[in-house]
Design an enzyme around this catalytic site. Structure first.
Site, PDB file in Angstrom:
ATOM      1  N   ASP A  95      46.302  -3.591   3.510  1.00  0.00           N
ATOM      2  CA  ASP A  95      45.687  -4.125   2.347  1.00  0.00           C
ATOM      3  C   ASP A  95      44.666  -3.530   1.793  1.00  0.00           C
ATOM      4  OD1 ASP A  95      44.530  -5.535   4.198  1.00  0.00           O
ATOM      5  OD2 ASP A  95      44.789  -7.469   3.393  1.00  0.00           O
ATOM      6  N   HIS A  96      43.546  -3.197   2.976  1.00  0.00           N
ATOM      7  CA  HIS A  96      42.292  -2.725   2.785  1.00  0.00           C
ATOM      8  C   HIS A  96      41.973  -1.452   2.397  1.00  0.00           C
ATOM      9  CE1 HIS A  96      41.256  -6.819   4.208  1.00  0.00           C
ATOM     10  NE2 HIS A  96      39.943  -6.581   4.124  1.00  0.00           N
ATOM     11  N   ASP A 160      39.962 -11.377  10.217  1.00  0.00           N
ATOM     12  CA  ASP A 160      39.255 -11.411   8.736  1.00  0.00           C
ATOM     13  C   ASP A 160      38.811 -12.691   8.335  1.00  0.00           C
ATOM     14  OD1 ASP A 160      39.739  -9.553   6.021  1.00  0.00           O
ATOM     15  OD2 ASP A 160      39.494 -11.560   5.688  1.00  0.00           O
ATOM     16  N   ARG A 448      32.993 -12.831  -2.681  1.00  0.00           N
ATOM     17  CA  ARG A 448      31.755 -12.357  -2.178  1.00  0.00           C
ATOM     18  C   ARG A 448      31.184 -11.252  -2.973  1.00  0.00           C
ATOM     19  NH1 ARG A 448      33.755 -11.140   3.777  1.00  0.00           N
ATOM     20  NH2 ARG A 448      33.261 -13.449   4.416  1.00  0.00           N
ATOM     21  N   SER A 643      31.634 -10.978   6.979  1.00  0.00           N
ATOM     22  CA  SER A 643      32.887 -10.423   7.421  1.00  0.00           C
ATOM     23  C   SER A 643      33.160 -10.591   9.054  1.00  0.00           C
ATOM     24  CB  SER A 643      33.007  -8.784   7.215  1.00  0.00           C
ATOM     25  OG  SER A 643      33.842  -8.364   8.014  1.00  0.00           O
ATOM     26  N   ARG A 645      34.380  -8.133  10.754  1.00  0.00           N
ATOM     27  CA  ARG A 645      34.564  -6.906  11.363  1.00  0.00           C
ATOM     28  C   ARG A 645      33.536  -6.666  12.726  1.00  0.00           C
ATOM     29  NH1 ARG A 645      31.452  -4.622   5.906  1.00  0.00           N
ATOM     30  NH2 ARG A 645      33.162  -5.977   4.987  1.00  0.00           N
TER      31      ARG A 645
HETATM   32  C1  MIC Z   1      35.772  -8.776   3.611  1.00  0.00           C
HETATM   33  O1  MIC Z   1      36.185  -9.591   2.708  1.00  0.00           O
HETATM   34  O2  MIC Z   1      34.504  -8.561   4.043  1.00  0.00           O
HETATM   35  C2  MIC Z   1      36.558  -8.064   4.507  1.00  0.00           C
HETATM   36  C3  MIC Z   1      36.751  -6.695   4.208  1.00  0.00           C
HETATM   37  O3  MIC Z   1      38.092  -8.709   4.307  1.00  0.00           O
HETATM   38  C4  MIC Z   1      36.405  -8.274   5.892  1.00  0.00           C
HETATM   39  C5  MIC Z   1      37.169  -7.685   6.831  1.00  0.00           C
HETATM   40  C6  MIC Z   1      36.636  -6.366   7.290  1.00  0.00           C
HETATM   41  O4  MIC Z   1      35.447  -6.106   7.092  1.00  0.00           O
HETATM   42  O5  MIC Z   1      37.626  -5.608   7.318  1.00  0.00           O
HETATM   43  C7  MIC Z   1      36.064  -9.935   6.414  1.00  0.00           C
HETATM   44  O6  MIC Z   1      35.935 -10.578   5.461  1.00  0.00           O
HETATM   45  O7  MIC Z   1      36.440 -10.368   7.426  1.00  0.00           O
HETATM   46 FE1  SF4 Z   2      40.607  -8.412   0.718  1.00  0.00          FE
HETATM   47 FE2  SF4 Z   2      38.646  -9.676   1.822  1.00  0.00          FE
HETATM   48 FE3  SF4 Z   2      38.589  -9.261  -0.622  1.00  0.00          FE
HETATM   49 FE4  SF4 Z   2      40.119 -10.846   0.490  1.00  0.00          FE
HETATM   50  S1  SF4 Z   2      37.984 -10.984   0.468  1.00  0.00           S
HETATM   51  S2  SF4 Z   2      40.602  -9.406  -1.143  1.00  0.00           S
HETATM   52  S3  SF4 Z   2      40.688 -10.096   2.198  1.00  0.00           S
HETATM   53  S4  SF4 Z   2      38.572  -7.752   0.903  1.00  0.00           S
END
Ligand code: MIC
Ligand code: SF4
Length: 756
Positions: A95-96, A160, A448, A643, A645
């Site tokens: 999805d990312h 995630d 976010r 995140s 990550r």
């Molecule tokens: C996000 O919303 O910041 C992400 C991208 O989904 C991350 C995961 C990532 O950095 O791959 C998260 O929230 O953990």
């Molecule tokens: Fe994707 Fe993270 Fe955004 Fe949700 S918050 S849509 S998992 S990047």
């Protein structure tokens, strides 16, 4: 679809016993959170009561979910564990990595082409090790999990931070780094500090423009981005049971923004409806049979102050819609105060883009409520003044809302439907703009809104609201428009006022989908080959990190003293860097490039102490590495928020940073650092942050006697020849100290396997 009702039934059949055992040892009625945690203890029934916020506890989660950007590193680690199959049901979701540019079909086709190597890798690793694989276009991990896998009383982890979304269906669902996922998939216990409990009592009922999103926007304003750290939020009360299951999911989803370990709602008829509506009547039936165990004990909800560590009460009947931002999700504005705030603060009033959808807000209910606003505009002959995009959370939702004519309602006002993926939410957005640094405003129904997150532009003021508010403001094209009180004018000069949004929780004709996008793994994957091209720019097999050298760490250089907010987006940016998530060396070139250097207030500009020259953070650290000199990173409050990550921990580890010393950590990041063999330290005295000078050479002492609850000493050798010693704390338990000594947690797993 890889969905195991038998597993759920087995778990449920043990519930009563396990909860009884927990009641005995705690001597008290139990909240739902405690019930689920005690029911998932690694070695069965509880024999002791755990102290909240203090004891580390081993758990046995039922499930693991990984999204493509984090799965690469999680699975590269798992491949080193020596296992042949995952020990618990696990899935990967693509999805990312899909960039939003022109619209769903074209964007998806392009992503499949550009990310082919990574998708092929993930598909073959999944096939080999028994992992369910959700193809690109199938949807966003958390929406798919809610529709397919989440069940009341379950416990899952996901790589995630918004894994917590599944709390909407009564799961203790927790975001973790890939190394944690690797442990669980390898059949090892998963460790978590027993959380504190925050009770959120919801009274009254939402009405009019107020939506579930507004509840969490309000909670974020109360608790701030740090307020949930180390805690699970448990929602209860008549207001809680009145919310749709997906609305509950929205609230739990954004619990990540306040640092909460997770959030949860008790099982109720709305959850049963959702389970039935998504083809899981058997789960609802099983849950109904043990319903009293799937919610908190009545004594707890009757007198929450005696049982929770903190209690918040919100009357939904009085709740106003909220808009939060800019730059941080906890800056909460009731709608009636927002227009003034925009003017007073000089934020750009023109709304350039409204974006709805994402894992937070793309349920059938969300889409129908937002569409009811779009339809009013169309009826009045008005199109959206702002650009407007919609990201459905899953193919099942997309197919169903298209069938029912809702996507058409957005297109009618000029909206564009993007792929079922993260897209602009994670900076995968080829935004149409001729000035990438322009000061401008956008409004999303995402979660976010840190600087640069959506489009890489530090001057984009991103705000967060419900889909219906986002839609209304996008139609008006202005941030100062209040749809509850203000009028719009159409071309005929007629004044129009929106009536309240109306939505439908569940599709009247049921959900439908042609191809949900799932690929089941091979029964026996031993013959499946996983290929990683040694010259690949996107994938790189991992080499083990070196073990600790059995002595104090002396002569470390200060790499950066980060000032203010330093989220994982500052430490390891997403957007254009997502493509390197499977290649540690390449992605390390983004290390800390977003962090503000305390000494010159600039980003990506630090002093190389070996040459005295200023340069980018990654290059400076590579110079230290080449010279065989260790370094240390210093940070402020809530370092690593955001995140899950683990790249934010692996990059410094890989490039030779030895310790991260901060005023406070966000939970997932702190664990990620520990797992990768780093020292995660906090100032015993927060004012000592001021003692760190730009030219300091730093020694970390006490490591030979490194033990739980025992502070370490740090000697700051200043350039003028003086030095001072400060005390630093840590939260390592005995096991975690072993990770540090071994060089990383994975080194221990690997050794155990080799010795078998
Ligand atoms: C996000 O919303 O910041 C992400 C991208 O989904 C991350 C995961 C990532 O950095 O791959 C998260 O929230 O953990
Ligand atoms: Fe994707 Fe993270 Fe955004 Fe949700 S918050 S849509 S998992 S990047």
């Amino acid at each position: 679809m890889a969905f195991d009702i038998e597993m759920i039934k087995t778990l449920y059949s043990n519930f009563a016993n396990r909860i009884e055992a927990a009641r005995k040892v705690t001597g008290k009625p139990l909240s739902l959170t405690e019930k689920i945690l005690y029911a998932h203890l690694w070695q069965g029934n509880a024999t002791v009561a755990f102290e909240r916020g203090k004891d580390y506890v081993d758990f046995a989660p039922d499930r693991v979910a990984m999204q493509d950007a984090t799965a690469q590193m999680a699975l590269l680690q798992f491949m080193q564990s020596g296992r042949t199959k995952v020990a618990v049901p696990s899935t990967v979701h693509c999805d990312h990595l899909i960039q939003a540019e022109t619209g769903a079909n074209a964007d998806l086709a392009k992503a499949k082409d550009q990310n082919k190597e990574v998708y092929d890798f993930l598909a073959s690793v999944s096939d080999k090790y028994g992992i369910g694989f959700w193809k690109p276009g199938a949807g966003i991990i958390h929406q798919v999990v809610l529709e397919q896998y989440a069940f009341p009383g379950g416990m899952m982890i996901g790589t995630d931070s918004h894994t917590v979304n599944a709390g909407g269906l009564g799961v203790v669902a927790i975001g973790v780094g890939g190394a944690d996922a690797c442990d669980v998939m390898a059949g090892l216990p998963w460790e978590l500090k027993f959380p504190k409990l925050i009770g959120v009592k919801l009274t009254g009922k939402l009405s009019g423009w107020a939506a579930s999103k507004d509840i969490i926007l309000k909670v974020a304003g109360i608790l701030t981005v740090k307020g949930g750290t180390g805690a699970i939020l448990e929602y209860f009360g008549e207001g809680a049971t009145s919310l749709s299951c997906t609305g509950k999911g929205t609230i739990c989803n954004m619990g990540a923004e306040i640092g909460a370990t997770t959030s949860i709602f008790g099982y109720d008829p709305k959850m049963a409806d959702y389970l039935k509506g998504t083809g899981r009547a058997d789960v609802a039936e099983a849950a109904n049979a043990i319903a009293t165990h799937l919610t908190g004990d009545p004594e707890v909800y009757a007198d929450p102050k005696s049982y929770f560590d903190e209690v918040i009460e919100i009357n939904l009947s009085e709740l106003e819609p909220h808009i939060n931002g800019p730059f941080t999700p906890d800056l909460a504005w009731p709608l009636s105060k927002f227009a003034d705030a925009v003017k007073t603060n000089g934020w750009p009033e023109k709304l350039e883009v409204g974006l709805i959808g994402s894992c937070t807000n793309s349920s059938y209910e969300d889409i129908t409520r937002a569409a009811s606003i779009a339809r009013q505009a169309t009826a009045a002959g008005i199109k959206a003044k702002s650009e407007f995009t919609v990201t459905p959370g899953s193919e099942q939702v997309r197919y169903t809302v298209e069938r029912d004519g809702y996507l058409g309602s957005f297109e009618a006002i000029g909206g564009i439907v993007l792929a079922n993926a993260c897209g602009p939410c994670i900076g995968q957005w080829a935004r149409h703009t001729n000035d990438p640094d322009k000061k401008n405003s956008i409004l999303t129904s995402y979660n976010r809104n840190f600087a640069k997150r959506n489009d890489g532009n530090p001057n984009t003021h991103a705000f967060v609201a419900s889909p219906e508010i986002t839609t209304a403001l996008a139609i008006a094209g202005s941030l100062t428009f209040n749809p509850m009180t203000d009028f719009l004018e159409n071309e005929k000069g007629e004044k129009i006022k929106f009536t309240e949004p109306e939505g439908i929780e569940m599709p009247l004709k049921g959900f439908a989908v042609e191809d949900a996008g799932f690929q089941a793994p091979a029964e026996d994957g031993s013959a499946v080959q996983v290929k990683v091209d040694p010259d690949s720019k996107r994938l790189q097999l991992l080499a083990p990190f070196a073990e600790w050298e059995h002595k104090d760490l002396n002569g470390l250089k200060l790499l950066i003293k980060a000032k203010g907010k330093c989220t994982t987006d500052h430490i390891s940016m997403a957007g254009p860097w997502l493509k390197f998530r499977g290649h540690l060396d390449n992605i390390s070139n983004n290390m800390l490039i977003g962090a503000v250097n305390y000494f010159n207030e600039k980003t990506d500009s630090v002093k190389n102490q070996l040459t005295g020259e200023y340069g980018p953070v990654p290059a400076t650290q590579r110079a230290y590495k080449a010279a065989g000199v260790g370094s240390i990173v210093v940070g402020d409050e809530n370092y690593g928020e955001g995140s899950s990550r683990e790249h934010a921990a692996m990059e410094p580890r890989f490039l030779g940073v030895r310790a991260v010393l901060v005023k406070s950590f966000a939970r997932i990041h702190e664990t990620n650092l520990k797992k990768q063999g780093m020292l995660a330290l906090t100032f015993a005295n927060k004012e000592d942050y001021d003692k760190i000078l730009e030219d300091d050479t730093i020694d970390i002492e006490g490591l030979l006697a490194f033990s739980p609850n025992k502070p370490l000493q740090i000697v700051l050798n200043h350039a003028d020849g003086s030095n001072e010693t400060i005390q630093v704390n840590h939260t390592y338990n005995a096991q975690q100290i072993e990770w540090f000594k071994a060089g990383a947690a994975l080194n221990i797993i690997r050794k155990e396997f080799e010795n078998r």
